[in-house]
Design a protein around this motif. Structure first.
Motif, PDB file in Angstrom:
ATOM      1  N   LEU A 157      41.297  45.443  28.034  1.00 23.80           N
ATOM      2  CA  LEU A 157      40.298  45.868  29.015  1.00 23.80           C
ATOM      3  C   LEU A 157      40.352  45.006  30.277  1.00 23.80           C
ATOM      4  O   LEU A 157      40.104  45.509  31.370  1.00 23.80           O
ATOM      5  N   ARG A 158      40.657  43.729  30.139  1.00 24.45           N
ATOM      6  CA  ARG A 158      40.758  42.873  31.332  1.00 24.45           C
ATOM      7  C   ARG A 158      41.857  43.375  32.257  1.00 24.45           C
ATOM      8  O   ARG A 158      41.669  43.437  33.483  1.00 24.45           O
ATOM      9  N   GLN A 159      43.002  43.743  31.691  1.00 22.59           N
ATOM     10  CA  GLN A 159      44.090  44.257  32.523  1.00 22.59           C
ATOM     11  C   GLN A 159      43.663  45.521  33.260  1.00 22.59           C
ATOM     12  O   GLN A 159      44.035  45.736  34.418  1.00 22.59           O
ATOM     13  N   PHE A 160      42.892  46.337  32.610  1.00 22.43           N
ATOM     14  CA  PHE A 160      42.424  47.559  33.261  1.00 22.43           C
ATOM     15  C   PHE A 160      41.399  47.239  34.343  1.00 22.43           C
ATOM     16  O   PHE A 160      41.445  47.807  35.437  1.00 22.43           O
ATOM     17  N   PHE A 161      40.463  46.335  34.059  1.00 23.99           N
ATOM     18  CA  PHE A 161      39.440  45.980  35.042  1.00 23.99           C
ATOM     19  C   PHE A 161      40.057  45.371  36.299  1.00 23.99           C
ATOM     20  O   PHE A 161      39.553  45.579  37.411  1.00 23.99           O
ATOM     21  N   LEU A 162      41.156  44.618  36.127  1.00 28.17           N
ATOM     22  CA  LEU A 162      41.814  44.023  37.295  1.00 28.17           C
ATOM     23  C   LEU A 162      42.397  45.083  38.219  1.00 28.17           C
ATOM     24  O   LEU A 162      42.570  44.832  39.418  1.00 28.17           O
ATOM     25  N   GLY A 163      42.692  46.244  37.679  1.00 27.05           N
ATOM     26  CA  GLY A 163      43.242  47.317  38.505  1.00 27.05           C
ATOM     27  C   GLY A 163      42.189  48.151  39.211  1.00 27.05           C
ATOM     28  O   GLY A 163      42.532  49.007  40.033  1.00 27.05           O
ATOM     29  N   ILE A 164      40.916  47.913  38.941  1.00 29.61           N
ATOM     30  CA  ILE A 164      39.838  48.645  39.612  1.00 29.61           C
ATOM     31  C   ILE A 164      39.491  47.922  40.912  1.00 29.61           C
ATOM     32  O   ILE A 164      39.169  46.723  40.888  1.00 29.61           O
ATOM     33  N   PRO A 165      39.565  48.572  42.052  1.00 29.68           N
ATOM     34  CA  PRO A 165      39.251  47.898  43.321  1.00 29.68           C
ATOM     35  C   PRO A 165      37.832  47.329  43.337  1.00 29.68           C
ATOM     36  O   PRO A 165      36.889  47.963  42.849  1.00 29.68           O
ATOM     37  N   ARG A 166      37.698  46.151  43.902  1.00 30.58           N
ATOM     38  CA  ARG A 166      36.376  45.521  43.999  1.00 30.58           C
ATOM     39  C   ARG A 166      35.459  46.260  44.972  1.00 30.58           C
ATOM     40  O   ARG A 166      34.251  46.051  44.960  1.00 30.58           O
ATOM     41  N   ASP A 167      36.027  47.108  45.818  1.00 30.84           N
ATOM     42  CA  ASP A 167      35.222  47.830  46.801  1.00 30.84           C
ATOM     43  C   ASP A 167      34.165  48.694  46.125  1.00 30.84           C
ATOM     44  O   ASP A 167      33.065  48.868  46.663  1.00 30.84           O
ATOM     45  N   TYR A 168      34.482  49.237  44.956  1.00 34.59           N
ATOM     46  CA  TYR A 168      33.512  50.073  44.251  1.00 34.59           C
ATOM     47  C   TYR A 168      32.274  49.261  43.877  1.00 34.59           C
ATOM     48  O   TYR A 168      31.132  49.707  44.060  1.00 34.59           O
ATOM     49  N   GLU A 169      32.501  48.063  43.343  1.00 34.05           N
ATOM     50  CA  GLU A 169      31.374  47.217  42.959  1.00 34.05           C
ATOM     51  C   GLU A 169      30.603  46.739  44.183  1.00 34.05           C
ATOM     52  O   GLU A 169      29.369  46.708  44.184  1.00 34.05           O
TER      53      GLU A 169
END
Length: 277
Positions: A157-169
């Motif tokens: 899950l960490r590898q997947f979360f790293l691929g989510i752009p921080r702009d969304y958060e």
């Protein structure tokens, strides 16, 4: 490369995949065929895998010899409990390692991943002693909790979360959401493929888990299907047709689960750490 060459190459790849699939399915087909044989035919010195006559009553006989239904229900409790707990805790830990900045984060994550190199057989005795001192032998907490936390789930899950752009958060935070709300309403919906992949892997792994339930379970109240097959063989001898009928029954839920979740399964692998990112 011409279109014709590409088409021939694609057909050869598909044919190779078909051969590999057919080869891996041979033991499964043989198991099902022997399960419907008579007692004499399945115990013959020269076995024939195709039944000379079909015996569907072997299903009822297998359920009569051992409480197979109870074992299957126990397996659902065991595999489902470990899957739910690990999915929740792994998502929280993975988010912390992927998004939160705290001292020693990289070192802690490296140490956490290093536990993957320790074989489960090495920790079996310490886990058993700890569970015994906590009076968890032959109980659901004693069976579920020691196998509900693994580093592979956090890594996936960490590898997947790293691929989510921080702009969304950041957009959610600007709209007034706190970190927990951003995690639940933004990150989790985007991570459904990876979470589904982790859940399927965990459920299948625990469904087939034999060693820990065999050690910690002492009665039919908590015995899983894999342990039940061992008990079946110990108490009824090697009646191959009935034993393989019981094995067929315990395999069917996994096959159904795979076909129901294969879309999420494939998508999660390609978009997460198991895809080679």
């Amino acid at each position: 490369m011409t279109t014709e060459t590409t088409d021939i190459r694609r057909k050869l790849i598909l044919f190779g995949c078909f051969l590999v699939t057919a080869f891996t399915l041979v033991p499964v087909v043989m198991m099902v065929l022997v399960a419907f044989q008579s007692d004499a035919e399945s115990m013959a010195a020269k076995p024939s895998f195709w039944p000379s006559s079909w015996h569907p009553e072997n299903l009822t006989r297998a359920f009569d010899l051992v409480p197979l239904g109870k074992y299957l229900l126990n397996t659902v409790y065991f595999a489902g409990g470990t899957t739910i707990i690990e999915t929740v805790t792994a998502a929280l830990a993975a988010y912390a390692f992927a998004r939160l900045n705290f001292p020693g984060r990289s070192w802690l994550f490296g140490i956490y991943l290093a536990t993957l190199m320790i074989p489960s057989q090495v920790t079996l005795i310490p886990q058993f002693v700890l569970v015994a001192k906590l009076h968890g032998i032959d109980t659901w907490p004693g069976m579920i909790l020691p196998h509900a936390f693994t580093a592979i789930g956090v890594f996936l899950l960490r590898q997947f979360f790293l691929g989510i752009p921080r702009d969304y958060e950041e957009a959610a935070r600007l709209d007034g959401a706190n970190r927990w709300q951003a995690f639940v309403r933004v990150i989790i919906p985007l991570a459904v493929p990876a979470i589904a992949t982790l859940a399927v892997f965990k459920f299948i792994g625990q469904w087939n888990n034999l060693l820990w339930p065999l050690v910690i379970s002492n009665s039919d109240a908590t015995r899983t299907a894999s342990v039940g097959l061992q008990v079946f063989q110990d108490t009824n001898g090697t009646q191959w047709n009935l034993l393989l009928m019981a094995a067929t029954v315990t395999t069917i839920p996994l096959i159904v689960l795979f076909f129901l979740t294969q879309r999420w399964f494939v998508r999660g692998i390609t978009m997460s750490g198991l895809g080679g990112r």
